[in-house]
Design a protein around this motif. Sequence first.
Motif: not given
Length: 270
Positions: A36-43
């Motif tokens: 989930g953390q990775t998804a936010i940074y990816a966006a």
Amino acid sequence: MDIAAPAPAAAPAPVTLPSRSRMRAEVLIVLGLSLGQTAIYAAIRLIERYMDTAPIASQSTTLNPSRSSIDWIDLIRQVLGIGFALVPVALALYLLSQHGASSRVRLGLVGPARRWWGDVGWGVVLAASIGLPGLALYAISRALGQTVRIDTSGLPDMWWSATILLLSAAAAGVLEEFVVVGFVLTRLRDMGRSPWTAIVIAALLRGAYHLYQGWPMALGNVAMGLVFGWVYVRRGRLAPLVLAHWTLDAVAFIGPEVVPHAWLEALGVV
């Protein structure tokens, strides 16, 4: 197609589930510590890429970067990074094992040898059915200028590099499939979500943390998530997904190191 009835490896004992609010909190905590953390940074990274003066096609990302200019320190940090990346998996398994439940049974990680050989067969089929279209998608999206160049290894030319790449591929397969499918999709169903709703949500999460590569690759990963989720719900076995994911990443990480560069250029993947 009706997918409401999975095919579990063994009849599980009755499980007393936590409250919906607790399960919701568990999902948020596990995702906050991992994908989930990775998804936010990816966006955020995707937004940054489009705001950059350089076109996205001329940008690149390195999936397995070197972590030190000192070789043995680099090796130690690579191993530690792989190990610590799997801690959220341990947390997810612990949470699924509460109140007398067995995470191994719930995820289909049990059964006789024939079931495991069946998992191997399904893993190979999934890897082939996802890998070839994925390669084509990468080449097309690169040609359209909507995907960054993906450098699968930034490691030095050392004796341990190939081993680290294979371990990294295995860790990615375990982390993503155990968290996104094994934990999130299972918990969504525990909270009363329909199979297809849970599959779609898990697939969108998978696409979200790949946004840093560009939106076409994120959509490709959503499609992969839909296929993986459907297979998991139908068969009730997580191992085929882990094996397929490891195979895909292992080929992606090691392939550019052994395939002639001219071939990669001809395929449009470099």
